[in-house]
Design a protein around this motif. Structure first.
Motif, PDB file in Angstrom:
ATOM      1  N   SER A 168     -19.529 -16.390 -27.469  1.00  0.00           N
ATOM      2  CA  SER A 168     -20.306 -17.156 -25.586  1.00  0.00           C
ATOM      3  C   SER A 168     -20.946 -16.347 -25.479  1.00  0.00           C
ATOM      4  N   SER A 169     -21.397 -16.839 -24.601  1.00  0.00           N
ATOM      5  CA  SER A 169     -22.121 -16.337 -23.193  1.00  0.00           C
ATOM      6  C   SER A 169     -22.417 -16.476 -21.554  1.00  0.00           C
ATOM      7  N   GLU A 170     -22.393 -15.976 -21.072  1.00  0.00           N
ATOM      8  CA  GLU A 170     -22.837 -16.664 -19.819  1.00  0.00           C
ATOM      9  C   GLU A 170     -23.815 -15.145 -18.449  1.00  0.00           C
ATOM     10  N   ALA A 171     -24.143 -15.880 -17.269  1.00  0.00           N
ATOM     11  CA  ALA A 171     -25.220 -15.693 -16.516  1.00  0.00           C
ATOM     12  C   ALA A 171     -24.358 -14.217 -15.809  1.00  0.00           C
ATOM     13  N   GLY A 172     -24.323 -12.972 -15.628  1.00  0.00           N
ATOM     14  CA  GLY A 172     -24.367 -12.403 -15.006  1.00  0.00           C
ATOM     15  C   GLY A 172     -24.131 -13.047 -13.603  1.00  0.00           C
ATOM     16  N   ALA A 173     -22.991 -12.009 -12.963  1.00  0.00           N
ATOM     17  CA  ALA A 173     -22.875 -12.371 -11.658  1.00  0.00           C
ATOM     18  C   ALA A 173     -21.965 -11.114 -11.037  1.00  0.00           C
ATOM     19  N   ALA A 174     -22.130 -11.320  -9.747  1.00  0.00           N
ATOM     20  CA  ALA A 174     -20.489  -9.783  -9.433  1.00  0.00           C
ATOM     21  C   ALA A 174     -19.162  -9.689 -10.193  1.00  0.00           C
ATOM     22  N   SER A 175     -18.841 -10.636 -10.471  1.00  0.00           N
ATOM     23  CA  SER A 175     -17.637 -11.059 -11.181  1.00  0.00           C
ATOM     24  C   SER A 175     -17.744 -12.306 -11.820  1.00  0.00           C
ATOM     25  N   VAL A 176     -17.616 -12.033 -13.238  1.00  0.00           N
ATOM     26  CA  VAL A 176     -17.582 -13.299 -14.301  1.00  0.00           C
ATOM     27  C   VAL A 176     -16.143 -13.912 -15.067  1.00  0.00           C
ATOM     28  N   THR A 177     -15.886 -14.793 -15.051  1.00  0.00           N
ATOM     29  CA  THR A 177     -14.505 -14.582 -16.049  1.00  0.00           C
ATOM     30  C   THR A 177     -14.575 -15.921 -17.187  1.00  0.00           C
ATOM     31  N   MET A 178     -14.678 -15.339 -18.150  1.00  0.00           N
ATOM     32  CA  MET A 178     -15.151 -15.714 -19.504  1.00  0.00           C
ATOM     33  C   MET A 178     -13.367 -16.470 -19.744  1.00  0.00           C
ATOM     34  N   SER A 179     -13.425 -17.712 -20.097  1.00  0.00           N
ATOM     35  CA  SER A 179     -12.430 -18.077 -20.715  1.00  0.00           C
ATOM     36  C   SER A 179     -12.972 -19.853 -21.310  1.00  0.00           C
ATOM     37  N   TRP A 180     -12.076 -19.998 -22.387  1.00  0.00           N
ATOM     38  CA  TRP A 180     -12.126 -21.017 -23.067  1.00  0.00           C
ATOM     39  C   TRP A 180     -10.346 -21.560 -23.063  1.00  0.00           C
ATOM     40  N   THR A 181     -10.385 -22.510 -23.955  1.00  0.00           N
ATOM     41  CA  THR A 181      -9.978 -23.917 -23.801  1.00  0.00           C
ATOM     42  C   THR A 181      -9.541 -24.435 -25.224  1.00  0.00           C
ATOM     43  N   THR A 182      -8.172 -24.232 -24.852  1.00  0.00           N
ATOM     44  CA  THR A 182      -7.120 -23.897 -26.698  1.00  0.00           C
ATOM     45  C   THR A 182      -6.234 -25.663 -27.006  1.00  0.00           C
ATOM     46  N   THR A 183      -6.615 -26.223 -28.567  1.00  0.00           N
ATOM     47  CA  THR A 183      -5.443 -27.331 -28.087  1.00  0.00           C
ATOM     48  C   THR A 183      -4.904 -27.116 -29.352  1.00  0.00           C
ATOM     49  N   GLY A 184      -3.486 -28.374 -29.426  1.00  0.00           N
ATOM     50  CA  GLY A 184      -3.336 -27.900 -31.131  1.00  0.00           C
ATOM     51  C   GLY A 184      -2.797 -26.928 -31.674  1.00  0.00           C
ATOM     52  N   GLY A 185      -3.020 -27.018 -32.850  1.00  0.00           N
ATOM     53  CA  GLY A 185      -2.418 -25.768 -33.155  1.00  0.00           C
ATOM     54  C   GLY A 185      -2.953 -24.722 -33.226  1.00  0.00           C
ATOM     55  N   GLY A 186      -4.677 -24.346 -32.437  1.00  0.00           N
ATOM     56  CA  GLY A 186      -5.083 -23.488 -32.323  1.00  0.00           C
ATOM     57  C   GLY A 186      -4.285 -22.393 -31.009  1.00  0.00           C
ATOM     58  N   LYS A 187      -3.855 -23.545 -30.294  1.00  0.00           N
ATOM     59  CA  LYS A 187      -3.496 -23.077 -28.570  1.00  0.00           C
ATOM     60  C   LYS A 187      -2.303 -21.954 -29.196  1.00  0.00           C
ATOM     61  N   GLY A 188      -2.278 -20.267 -29.501  1.00  0.00           N
ATOM     62  CA  GLY A 188      -1.373 -19.742 -29.726  1.00  0.00           C
ATOM     63  C   GLY A 188      -1.787 -18.350 -29.170  1.00  0.00           C
ATOM     64  N   GLU A 189      -1.728 -17.403 -30.562  1.00  0.00           N
ATOM     65  CA  GLU A 189      -2.565 -15.879 -29.153  1.00  0.00           C
ATOM     66  C   GLU A 189      -3.838 -15.913 -29.874  1.00  0.00           C
ATOM     67  N   TRP A 190      -3.713 -14.540 -28.406  1.00  0.00           N
ATOM     68  CA  TRP A 190      -5.166 -14.545 -28.684  1.00  0.00           C
ATOM     69  C   TRP A 190      -5.361 -13.123 -28.565  1.00  0.00           C
ATOM     70  N   ALA A 191      -6.874 -12.880 -28.608  1.00  0.00           N
ATOM     71  CA  ALA A 191      -7.099 -11.011 -28.089  1.00  0.00           C
ATOM     72  C   ALA A 191      -8.917 -11.388 -27.953  1.00  0.00           C
ATOM     73  N   ALA A 192      -9.428 -10.508 -26.876  1.00  0.00           N
ATOM     74  CA  ALA A 192     -10.748 -11.024 -26.474  1.00  0.00           C
ATOM     75  C   ALA A 192     -11.196  -9.648 -26.331  1.00  0.00           C
ATOM     76  N   VAL A 193     -12.447  -9.347 -26.372  1.00  0.00           N
ATOM     77  CA  VAL A 193     -13.273  -8.601 -25.992  1.00  0.00           C
ATOM     78  C   VAL A 193     -14.640  -9.095 -25.589  1.00  0.00           C
ATOM     79  N   ALA A 194     -15.256  -9.284 -24.339  1.00  0.00           N
ATOM     80  CA  ALA A 194     -16.231  -8.782 -23.140  1.00  0.00           C
ATOM     81  C   ALA A 194     -17.130  -7.607 -22.445  1.00  0.00           C
ATOM     82  N   VAL A 195     -18.374  -7.958 -23.174  1.00  0.00           N
ATOM     83  CA  VAL A 195     -19.028  -7.192 -22.183  1.00  0.00           C
ATOM     84  C   VAL A 195     -20.482  -7.158 -21.428  1.00  0.00           C
ATOM     85  N   SER A 196     -20.668  -6.966 -20.116  1.00  0.00           N
ATOM     86  CA  SER A 196     -22.089  -7.508 -19.755  1.00  0.00           C
ATOM     87  C   SER A 196     -23.323  -6.486 -20.551  1.00  0.00           C
ATOM     88  N   LEU A 197     -24.031  -7.181 -20.883  1.00  0.00           N
ATOM     89  CA  LEU A 197     -25.688  -7.012 -21.619  1.00  0.00           C
ATOM     90  C   LEU A 197     -26.397  -6.741 -19.844  1.00  0.00           C
TER      91      LEU A 197
END
Length: 205
Positions: A168-197
């Protein structure tokens, strides 16, 4: 986007339009019982991309790769891994990105439950992320956070050893939180990378 099961390569077609100062991002999400498998290479039309960031969780791994000024048109993206693995991947092209300093500092994280990363950015920039989630039964949902625009969500399958990937993407600000909500079987271990362009800054004449 593309998916593959117990394989060492994944190929799909990607079209890049005309525009200046383009950046191609290819994001990969993997499930591996020992989180030992990595992406070996990524190419677009035979041109190699560069790894920007990667992180492994207990059994998931997320990687982000980039290519500055990719050729316009349609060509194959090929992702190869160091060993057979279940994985998904997706590509997105951005324009008007500063080619001298295209990125801020990549942020990585892993855990259990709902993925979340906080990225230092600035107004006028654009934050992009990729998450890898362990899928259990294929019935779970993955919902992008408030203020974010989903680029793609892809399931490798519906078995306990399959992977879910999303970006996903989000408009920049001084601090930006990138989050996702998972439910059901998909809610488990996660790994993530984020960067500002960072955008091209026009100098006054």
């Amino acid at each position: 986007t593309g998916t593959n099961t117990t394989a060492t390569s994944l190929t799909w077609s990607h079209t890049i339009g005309s525009g200046s100062n383009s950046i191609l991002l290819v994001n990969v999400a993997m499930y591996d019982d020992k989180a030992a498998v990595q992406v070996n290479s990524v190419t677009y039309g035979g041109t190699a991309l560069t790894r920007l960031g990667s992180v492994a969780g207990a059994r998931t791994r997320a990687e982000m790769w980039y290519l500055k000024a990719p050729a316009s048109g349609t060509a194959n993206i090929v992702v190869t891994t160091t060993a057979s693995v279940n994985f998904t991947a997706g590509a997105t092209t951005f324009f008007n990105v500063d080619h001298t300093t295209p990125f801020g500092t990549p942020v990585t994280g892993n855990g259990e439950g709902n993925p979340s990363l906080t990225v230092a950015s600035a107004p006028g920039e654009l934050v992009v992320d990729v998450i890898a989630e362990k899928d259990i039964d294929g019935t779970g949902t993955v919902t992008v956070g408030v203020g974010q625009t989903s680029s793609w969500v892809q399931w490798n399958g519906s078995d306990a050893t399959d992977a879910t990937g999303a970006s996903s993407s989000e408009a920049g600000a001084a601090s930006v939180t990138m989050s996702w909500t998972t439910t059901g079987g998909g809610k488990g271990e996660w790994a993530a990378v984020a960067v500002s362009l960072k955008p091209v800054v026009n100098s006054p004449p």
